[in-house]
Design a protein around this motif. Structure first.
Motif, PDB file in Angstrom:
ATOM      1  N   ASN A   1      47.111  45.136  -4.621  1.00 22.07           N
ATOM      2  CA  ASN A   1      48.313  45.899  -4.929  1.00 22.07           C
ATOM      3  C   ASN A   1      49.398  45.491  -3.942  1.00 22.07           C
ATOM      4  N   PRO A   2      50.447  44.786  -4.402  1.00 21.03           N
ATOM      5  CA  PRO A   2      51.467  44.265  -3.483  1.00 21.03           C
ATOM      6  C   PRO A   2      52.098  45.339  -2.599  1.00 21.03           C
ATOM      7  N   MET A   3      52.383  46.512  -3.177  1.00 21.13           N
ATOM      8  CA  MET A   3      53.033  47.569  -2.397  1.00 21.13           C
ATOM      9  C   MET A   3      52.112  48.096  -1.302  1.00 21.13           C
ATOM     10  N   PHE A   4      50.835  48.258  -1.631  1.00 19.39           N
ATOM     11  CA  PHE A   4      49.882  48.735  -0.628  1.00 19.39           C
ATOM     12  C   PHE A   4      49.716  47.699   0.472  1.00 19.39           C
ATOM     13  N   ASN A   5      49.636  46.430   0.090  1.00 11.67           N
ATOM     14  CA  ASN A   5      49.487  45.371   1.087  1.00 11.67           C
ATOM     15  C   ASN A   5      50.718  45.248   1.977  1.00 11.67           C
ATOM     16  N   LYS A   6      51.887  45.608   1.442  1.00 18.67           N
ATOM     17  CA  LYS A   6      53.101  45.616   2.265  1.00 18.67           C
ATOM     18  C   LYS A   6      53.003  46.671   3.364  1.00 18.67           C
ATOM     19  N   LYS A   7      52.374  47.815   3.042  1.00 14.27           N
ATOM     20  CA  LYS A   7      52.173  48.866   4.050  1.00 14.27           C
ATOM     21  C   LYS A   7      51.311  48.346   5.194  1.00 14.27           C
ATOM     22  N   ILE A   8      50.235  47.656   4.841  1.00 15.73           N
ATOM     23  CA  ILE A   8      49.324  47.133   5.855  1.00 15.73           C
ATOM     24  C   ILE A   8      50.025  46.063   6.688  1.00 15.73           C
ATOM     25  N   ALA A   9      50.802  45.197   6.024  1.00 22.18           N
ATOM     26  CA  ALA A   9      51.546  44.158   6.744  1.00 22.18           C
ATOM     27  C   ALA A   9      52.552  44.789   7.716  1.00 22.18           C
ATOM     28  N   TYR A  10      53.164  45.896   7.315  1.00 21.61           N
ATOM     29  CA  TYR A  10      54.125  46.594   8.181  1.00 21.61           C
ATOM     30  C   TYR A  10      53.431  47.094   9.453  1.00 21.61           C
TER      31      TYR A  10
ATOM     32  N   GLN B   1      47.275  36.166   8.793  1.00 13.82           N
ATOM     33  CA  GLN B   1      47.634  35.400   7.600  1.00 13.82           C
ATOM     34  C   GLN B   1      47.462  36.318   6.401  1.00 13.82           C
ATOM     35  N   GLN B   2      48.358  36.226   5.442  1.00 13.40           N
ATOM     36  CA  GLN B   2      48.232  37.037   4.238  1.00 13.40           C
ATOM     37  C   GLN B   2      47.874  36.141   3.052  1.00 13.40           C
ATOM     38  N   ASP B   3      47.089  36.705   2.123  1.00 11.69           N
ATOM     39  CA  ASP B   3      46.627  35.955   0.937  1.00 11.69           C
ATOM     40  C   ASP B   3      45.963  34.640   1.352  1.00 11.69           C
TER      41      ASP B   3
ATOM     42  N   ASP C   1      42.930  39.403   1.493  1.00 13.95           N
ATOM     43  CA  ASP C   1      44.305  39.901   1.552  1.00 13.95           C
ATOM     44  C   ASP C   1      44.933  39.617   2.911  1.00 13.95           C
ATOM     45  N   PHE C   2      44.108  39.709   3.973  1.00 21.41           N
ATOM     46  CA  PHE C   2      44.589  39.417   5.326  1.00 21.41           C
ATOM     47  C   PHE C   2      43.467  38.779   6.141  1.00 21.41           C
ATOM     48  N   ILE C   3      43.823  37.854   7.006  1.00 21.34           N
ATOM     49  CA  ILE C   3      42.920  37.364   8.042  1.00 21.34           C
ATOM     50  C   ILE C   3      43.643  37.536   9.360  1.00 21.34           C
ATOM     51  N   ILE C   4      43.030  38.305  10.265  1.00 24.48           N
ATOM     52  CA  ILE C   4      43.640  38.612  11.559  1.00 24.48           C
ATOM     53  C   ILE C   4      43.011  37.742  12.632  1.00 24.48           C
TER      54      ILE C   4
ATOM     55  N   LYS D   1      42.490  34.286  15.333  1.00 25.00           N
ATOM     56  CA  LYS D   1      42.084  32.891  15.146  1.00 25.00           C
ATOM     57  C   LYS D   1      40.650  32.647  15.603  1.00 25.00           C
ATOM     58  N   SER D   2      40.294  33.078  16.825  1.00 31.09           N
ATOM     59  CA  SER D   2      38.947  32.817  17.323  1.00 31.09           C
ATOM     60  C   SER D   2      37.943  33.816  16.744  1.00 31.09           C
ATOM     61  N   ARG D   3      38.159  35.113  16.976  1.00 31.67           N
ATOM     62  CA  ARG D   3      37.294  36.153  16.404  1.00 31.67           C
ATOM     63  C   ARG D   3      38.031  36.782  15.223  1.00 31.67           C
ATOM     64  N   GLN D   4      37.995  36.107  14.102  1.00 32.91           N
ATOM     65  CA  GLN D   4      38.769  36.538  12.937  1.00 32.91           C
ATOM     66  C   GLN D   4      38.235  37.831  12.332  1.00 32.91           C
ATOM     67  N   LYS D   5      39.154  38.631  11.838  1.00 32.28           N
ATOM     68  CA  LYS D   5      38.807  39.803  11.036  1.00 32.28           C
ATOM     69  C   LYS D   5      39.308  39.538   9.620  1.00 32.28           C
ATOM     70  N   LEU D   6      38.411  39.675   8.658  1.00 36.08           N
ATOM     71  CA  LEU D   6      38.731  39.394   7.268  1.00 36.08           C
ATOM     72  C   LEU D   6      38.891  40.714   6.516  1.00 36.08           C
ATOM     73  N   ILE D   7      39.977  40.843   5.776  1.00 39.15           N
ATOM     74  CA  ILE D   7      40.320  42.134   5.180  1.00 39.15           C
ATOM     75  C   ILE D   7      40.530  42.016   3.680  1.00 39.15           C
ATOM     76  N   LYS D   8      39.881  42.941   2.955  1.00 37.26           N
ATOM     77  CA  LYS D   8      40.107  43.107   1.521  1.00 37.26           C
ATOM     78  C   LYS D   8      40.711  44.499   1.319  1.00 37.26           C
ATOM     79  N   THR D   9      41.512  44.661   0.270  1.00 41.68           N
ATOM     80  CA  THR D   9      42.096  45.964  -0.011  1.00 41.68           C
ATOM     81  C   THR D   9      41.742  46.414  -1.426  1.00 41.68           C
ATOM     82  N   ILE D  10      41.713  47.735  -1.619  1.00 40.25           N
ATOM     83  CA  ILE D  10      41.503  48.316  -2.944  1.00 40.25           C
ATOM     84  C   ILE D  10      42.531  49.425  -3.136  1.00 40.25           C
ATOM     85  N   SER D  11      43.310  49.319  -4.208  1.00 40.44           N
ATOM     86  CA  SER D  11      44.294  50.349  -4.531  1.00 40.44           C
ATOM     87  C   SER D  11      44.286  50.555  -6.032  1.00 40.44           C
ATOM     88  N   THR D  12      43.519  51.534  -6.484  1.00 37.10           N
ATOM     89  CA  THR D  12      43.414  51.823  -7.912  1.00 37.10           C
ATOM     90  C   THR D  12      43.030  53.283  -8.099  1.00 37.10           C
TER      91      THR D  12
END
Length: 278
Positions: A152-161, A171-173, A187-190, A192-203
């Motif tokens: 959901n682009p709007m929800f992902n914008k909140k997280i990016a903010y 990094q996004q997408d 949706d996001f990778i936070i 470089k060395s110890r990366q956190k990988l993020i998926k979002t659900i908005s439904t």
């Protein structure tokens, strides 16, 4: 034949090939036949199960119970024009695999051969489809709709903010190649060395949320990420019923056991910020 010792060796070799965090489960039906429950998901979002038969000489046969071939025939899989490799794969499977995908191996090589069978099944479940059966057409249209609602682009914008406000590098997408050879999208990778990988659900659809959570679980498992380095964020501010629905379906427990963190954006915002910054 020492059943316990054989079983221990089989589990050890599989864990050595995949990593102990992948949570394979070997269940004995009798002294020679076992069911291996893998952490990977099939087309119906169930865990892929393999049959493991051990002979008295220590030789092992790994098979898929014939489910891959049945799926191809029931779904009436047809090559998509111009698909090249997929067309060859479908035609090869139809011609050479009559009943089940089967590999003969031994205890020392079972890990790599289990991986071979799992990769074949994952490719089958991801092959392009031209479906004539109405049930499969419904399944396909539902699956496409799920993918449309995955981000959901709007929800992902909140997280990016929030990430921008924290000064967190991300990094996004972003995309990462999984062990299966398929590209996994995040949706996001936070970091470089110890990366956190993020998926979002908005439904607002509980069934959709359940489907997406299972698909995300499969993606995380396929890349064999470090424990707690992956998370799913639920849009509870817009859809407060989603998280409670997933908990009732015990999906939250399934994700937690796989080492995948879960956050509700609104309810867990303070903890989420700490997670982003750690």
């Amino acid at each position: 034949m020492d059943v316990q010792n054989t079983r221990h060796k089989i589990e050890h070799n599989i864990n050595s090939s995949y990593g102990s965090g992948m949570q394979f489960c070997l269940m004995g039906l009798d002294k020679k036949i076992h069911v291996l429950v893998t952490p990977f998901i099939d087309n119906d979002n169930n865990y892929i199960e393999l049959c493991v038969k051990v002979s008295s000489e220590g030789q092992i046969t790994v098979s898929d119970f014939g489910r891959g071939v049945r799926y191809i025939r029931k779904a009436n899989l047809q090559p998509v024009p111009g698909s090249g490799g997929e067309a060859k794969a479908i035609n090869w499977l139809k011609e050479h695999v009559q009943s089940e995908i089967e590999v003969r191996t031994d205890i020392n090589h079972i890990g790599q051969d289990v991986a071979q069978v799992v990769r074949m099944l994952q490719k089958i479940y991801n092959l392009p489809r031209a479906l004539k059966n109405q049930d499969f057409q419904t399944h396909l249209s539902t699956e496409v709709q799920h993918k449309k609602n995955e981000a959901n682009p709007m929800f992902n914008k909140k997280i990016a903010y929030v990430l921008d406000a924290l000064g967190t590098s991300y990094q996004q997408d972003a995309q990462i190649a999984g062990r299966s050879g398929h590209i996994k999208k995040f949706d996001f990778i936070i970091g470089k060395s110890r990366q956190k990988l993020i998926k979002t659900i908005s439904t607002a659809d509980a069934c959709q949320a359940k489907m997406l959570a299972k698909l995300h679980h499969s993606d995380f498992q396929d890349i064999n990420l470090r424990r707690k380095n992956g998370c799913i964020i639920f849009d509870d501010q817009a859809h407060p019923q989603v998280y409670s629905s997933l908990k009732k379906n015990k999906l939250v427990d399934m994700l937690s056991k796989a080492g995948i963190r879960m956050f509700c954006y609104h309810a867990h915002l303070f903890t989420l910020k700490k997670y982003f910054s750690s």
